[in-house]
Scaffold this motif. Structure first.
Motif, PDB file in Angstrom:
ATOM      1  N   GLY A  37      25.657  46.662  42.439  1.00 45.85           N
ATOM      2  CA  GLY A  37      25.973  47.648  41.596  1.00 45.85           C
ATOM      3  C   GLY A  37      27.429  47.966  41.213  1.00 45.85           C
ATOM      4  N   PHE A  38      28.282  47.240  41.663  1.00 47.13           N
ATOM      5  CA  PHE A  38      29.622  47.701  41.391  1.00 47.13           C
ATOM      6  C   PHE A  38      30.350  46.383  40.882  1.00 47.13           C
ATOM      7  N   LYS A  39      31.101  46.754  39.799  1.00 49.32           N
ATOM      8  CA  LYS A  39      32.251  45.592  39.390  1.00 49.32           C
ATOM      9  C   LYS A  39      33.695  46.220  39.300  1.00 49.32           C
ATOM     10  N   ALA A  40      34.564  45.347  39.410  1.00 53.57           N
ATOM     11  CA  ALA A  40      36.024  45.665  39.288  1.00 53.57           C
ATOM     12  C   ALA A  40      36.633  44.648  38.398  1.00 53.57           C
ATOM     13  N   GLY A  41      38.031  44.888  38.034  1.00 53.62           N
ATOM     14  CA  GLY A  41      38.797  44.268  37.058  1.00 53.62           C
ATOM     15  C   GLY A  41      40.161  44.775  37.137  1.00 53.62           C
ATOM     16  N   GLY A  42      41.015  44.099  36.343  1.00 46.61           N
ATOM     17  CA  GLY A  42      42.385  44.347  36.239  1.00 46.61           C
ATOM     18  C   GLY A  42      43.231  43.762  35.281  1.00 46.61           C
ATOM     19  N   ILE A  43      44.119  44.337  34.479  1.00 45.75           N
ATOM     20  CA  ILE A  43      44.801  43.600  33.402  1.00 45.75           C
ATOM     21  C   ILE A  43      46.317  44.073  33.587  1.00 45.75           C
TER      22      ILE A  43
ATOM     23  N   GLY B 294      45.758  48.985  27.074  1.00 43.23           N
ATOM     24  CA  GLY B 294      45.458  48.113  28.139  1.00 43.23           C
ATOM     25  C   GLY B 294      43.865  48.655  28.284  1.00 43.23           C
ATOM     26  N   ILE B 295      43.410  49.953  28.064  1.00 37.34           N
ATOM     27  CA  ILE B 295      42.060  50.610  28.527  1.00 37.34           C
ATOM     28  C   ILE B 295      41.069  49.658  27.611  1.00 37.34           C
ATOM     29  N   LYS B 296      41.567  49.709  26.391  1.00 35.84           N
ATOM     30  CA  LYS B 296      40.775  49.070  25.129  1.00 35.84           C
ATOM     31  C   LYS B 296      40.336  47.779  25.361  1.00 35.84           C
ATOM     32  N   GLN B 297      41.218  47.057  26.346  1.00 37.40           N
ATOM     33  CA  GLN B 297      40.793  45.465  26.399  1.00 37.40           C
ATOM     34  C   GLN B 297      40.168  45.452  27.768  1.00 37.40           C
ATOM     35  N   ILE B 298      40.452  46.303  29.026  1.00 35.76           N
ATOM     36  CA  ILE B 298      40.328  46.000  30.213  1.00 35.76           C
ATOM     37  C   ILE B 298      38.916  45.490  30.560  1.00 35.76           C
ATOM     38  N   LEU B 299      37.921  46.016  29.694  1.00 35.05           N
ATOM     39  CA  LEU B 299      36.582  45.603  30.195  1.00 35.05           C
ATOM     40  C   LEU B 299      35.937  44.439  29.514  1.00 35.05           C
ATOM     41  N   MET B 300      36.900  43.720  29.052  1.00 37.69           N
ATOM     42  CA  MET B 300      36.468  42.363  28.541  1.00 37.69           C
ATOM     43  C   MET B 300      36.125  41.404  29.428  1.00 37.69           C
ATOM     44  N   ASN B 301      35.436  40.556  29.456  1.00 33.17           N
ATOM     45  CA  ASN B 301      34.841  39.565  30.346  1.00 33.17           C
ATOM     46  C   ASN B 301      35.948  38.697  31.271  1.00 33.17           C
ATOM     47  N   GLU B 302      36.883  38.686  30.573  1.00 35.85           N
ATOM     48  CA  GLU B 302      37.890  37.761  31.255  1.00 35.85           C
ATOM     49  C   GLU B 302      38.932  38.805  32.380  1.00 35.85           C
ATOM     50  N   TYR B 303      38.601  39.781  32.066  1.00 34.30           N
ATOM     51  CA  TYR B 303      39.488  40.568  33.188  1.00 34.30           C
ATOM     52  C   TYR B 303      38.697  41.233  34.275  1.00 34.30           C
ATOM     53  N   GLU B 304      37.180  40.981  34.058  1.00 34.80           N
ATOM     54  CA  GLU B 304      36.277  41.416  35.260  1.00 34.80           C
ATOM     55  C   GLU B 304      36.508  40.410  36.207  1.00 34.80           C
ATOM     56  N   ASN B 305      37.418  40.851  37.142  1.00 36.00           N
ATOM     57  CA  ASN B 305      37.539  40.054  38.454  1.00 36.00           C
ATOM     58  C   ASN B 305      37.988  40.892  39.527  1.00 36.00           C
ATOM     59  N   GLU B 306      37.469  40.743  40.734  1.00 39.29           N
ATOM     60  CA  GLU B 306      37.831  41.719  41.931  1.00 39.29           C
ATOM     61  C   GLU B 306      39.182  41.385  42.406  1.00 39.29           C
ATOM     62  N   GLU B 307      39.380  40.135  42.179  1.00 38.51           N
ATOM     63  CA  GLU B 307      41.103  39.697  42.311  1.00 38.51           C
ATOM     64  C   GLU B 307      41.947  40.632  41.741  1.00 38.51           C
ATOM     65  N   ASN B 308      41.504  40.608  40.427  1.00 38.88           N
ATOM     66  CA  ASN B 308      42.503  41.338  39.449  1.00 38.88           C
ATOM     67  C   ASN B 308      42.610  42.549  39.812  1.00 38.88           C
ATOM     68  N   PHE B 309      41.575  43.370  40.209  1.00 39.89           N
ATOM     69  CA  PHE B 309      41.508  44.697  40.642  1.00 39.89           C
ATOM     70  C   PHE B 309      42.443  44.886  41.989  1.00 39.89           C
TER      71      PHE B 309
ATOM     72  N   LEU C 102      50.056  42.469  37.212  1.00 37.92           N
ATOM     73  CA  LEU C 102      48.915  43.311  36.853  1.00 37.92           C
ATOM     74  C   LEU C 102      49.142  44.851  37.270  1.00 37.92           C
ATOM     75  N   ASP C 103      48.896  45.587  36.302  1.00 42.47           N
ATOM     76  CA  ASP C 103      49.077  46.978  36.560  1.00 42.47           C
ATOM     77  C   ASP C 103      48.106  48.218  36.170  1.00 42.47           C
ATOM     78  N   LEU C 104      47.074  47.699  35.841  1.00 48.30           N
ATOM     79  CA  LEU C 104      46.082  48.714  35.222  1.00 48.30           C
ATOM     80  C   LEU C 104      44.547  48.203  35.978  1.00 48.30           C
ATOM     81  N   GLY C 105      43.688  48.900  36.737  1.00 49.65           N
ATOM     82  CA  GLY C 105      42.630  48.243  37.341  1.00 49.65           C
ATOM     83  C   GLY C 105      41.573  49.167  37.328  1.00 49.65           C
ATOM     84  N   TYR C 106      40.266  48.810  37.460  1.00 53.82           N
ATOM     85  CA  TYR C 106      39.194  49.744  37.599  1.00 53.82           C
ATOM     86  C   TYR C 106      37.887  49.329  38.566  1.00 53.82           C
ATOM     87  N   ILE C 107      37.292  50.166  38.817  1.00 57.68           N
ATOM     88  CA  ILE C 107      36.116  49.991  39.381  1.00 57.68           C
ATOM     89  C   ILE C 107      35.034  50.739  39.123  1.00 57.68           C
TER      90      ILE C 107
END
Length: 409
Positions: A23-29, A138-153, A38-43
């Motif tokens: 149930g967890f995903k992460a990404g970064g941009i 960045g926040i408006k773009q960060i949830l796009m599929n292309e940025y959902e990547n644990e390595e990016n986070f 990369l300088d903005l990430g999420y979990i």
């Protein structure tokens, strides 16, 4: 790579991280705080998760820490974490606090959740306002599929780090596989009682909040609070744990029969991340482990270990492969712990260099050869009691000065 340890099975997954639990995903941009990296990430968790955190002891706590602590206090839960690197948003006054709340609000809006369910944190240069327009874009773009990547986070949270730091473990709770995953950043301004480090731990276990917070504090005292690089405690440091309960085990509390197994798993994750931070100290070439045995109390064992691992003279001696036991003994002596000198033993690896308060004859070339290794162990036997502790740090090199002399440029 996986291995089983302890009397009950704990499977260690060195390549696992925060998205391995259910149930967890992460990404970064890259949003433009840094030039290229990369300088903005999420979990994000699929559902609100029980949350617990520990924070820097520095009086100048950065704005994001204040916002995150306030958010968790509302109902002991968060569902997401937003992190920026390159700018600490620390010592930025009311505007910094406004910006941290704005980050929280903007990301919550993108997720369609309440603002207080988003934790925010920042790391980087102190005293500069966040470039909010870049961050909001960045926040408006960060949830796009292309940025959902644990390595990016993992990349998005780094500053002077030379490598990413991650680990996961799995344990059996109520016959179900519970996963605990973690990642961290940290390389400089690292000192016991939290430093320039961020740690993020996720688990799919169902855990009671008060017990999770108790476990995190206890484990942190044994792991993250036992490392040092340079003796500086930062403004932004925190370790956050999110437990979303999606494995649907019976709620873990201190009374649960598998409680200690869960805590063991949490400790393995935190200790591994702490050691990786210490090894990745700015300019470091070696990981130093100080094992202190035979203290009157746990606190005294920890104090001696911290004193030795924090000594710049010890750290430079290890860098120079100098078996200078005098520096180790001196650091133990000013730790504030009442040590009986005539009982003290010190070893460098397998070589005893000090025994019962007196130097031992050594073959210096052999000890110097040992000190050329990447992992160095200092064993200190106080021979006064039954309590032990371990501290970790790194050597102090010319490169540390170079890196920090030009940190803002």
């Amino acid at each position: 790579m996986a291995q089983a340890i302890s009397s009950k099975e704990v499977v260690i997954l060195e390549e696992g991280s925060v998205t391995l639990p259910l149930g967890f995903k992460a990404g970064g941009i890259h949003c433009g705080i840094k030039r290229k990296k990369l300088d903005l990430g999420y979990i994000v968790s699929d559902v609100p998760a029980i949350a617990a955190g520990v924070y820097t002891t520095n009086i100048f706590q950065a704005a994001p820490l204040l916002v995150t602590q306030e958010s968790i206090a509302k109902e002991n839960k968060i569902q997401a974490i937003l992190v920026n690197s390159g700018n600490a948003n620390a010592c930025t006054g009311e505007q910094g606090l406004t910006d941290a709340f704005e980050m929280q609000k903007e990301f919550a809006s993108e997720l369609g959740i309440q603002s207080h369910l988003v934790g925010v944190t920042s790391t980087g240069v102190i005293g500069e306002l966040l470039p909010m327009e870049k961050i909001k874009t960045g926040i408006k773009q960060i949830l796009m599929n292309e940025y959902e990547n644990e390595e990016n986070f993992k990349k998005s949270i780094l500053t002077t780090d030379t490598c990413m730091k991650q680990i996961a473990v799995q344990v059996k709770i109520d016959g179900k596989t519970v996963t605990i995953g973690g990642t961290a950043k940290g390389s400089g301004m690292i000192h016991p009682n939290m430093a320039t480090m961020l740690g993020f731990v996720t688990t799919d276990a169902n855990v009671a909040h008060d017990d999770l917070l108790y476990a995190l504090k206890d484990v942190t005292n044994q792991t993250f609070n036992m490392i040092t690089v340079d003796g500086d405690t930062s403004t932004n440091d925190m370790v956050l744990v999110m437990a979303n309960g999606l494995v649907a085990n019976n709620q873990l509390t201190k009374e649960h029969p598998d409680w200690e197994l869960f805590v063991d798993g949490l400790k393995i994750v935190c200790e591994s991340l702490a050691k990786k931070i210490a090894r990745d100290g700015e300019g470091a070439t070696k990981l130093i482990e100080v094992q202190v045995n035979g203290a009157y109390s746990q606190n005294e064992a920890r104090a001696v270990g911290k004193s030795i691992i924090s000594s710049n003279l010890v750290k430079t001696a290890i860098y120079g492969t100098d078996p200078n036991w005098g520096r180790i003994v001196t650091a133990a002596g000013y730790s504030g712990v009442p040590i009986e000198p005539s009982l003290l033993d010190v070893s460098l690896g397998q070589y005893k260099v000090f025994e019962k308060g007196l130097p031992c004859p050594i073959v210096e070339e052999q000890v110097k050869e040992y000190l050329q290794q990447e992992n160095i162990k200092i064993l200190v036997e106080l021979n006064q009691g039954d309590y032990n502790a371990t501290a970790w740090g790194c050597d102090l090199t010319y490169d540390y000065v170079k890196i920090n002399a030009s940190y803002r440029t």
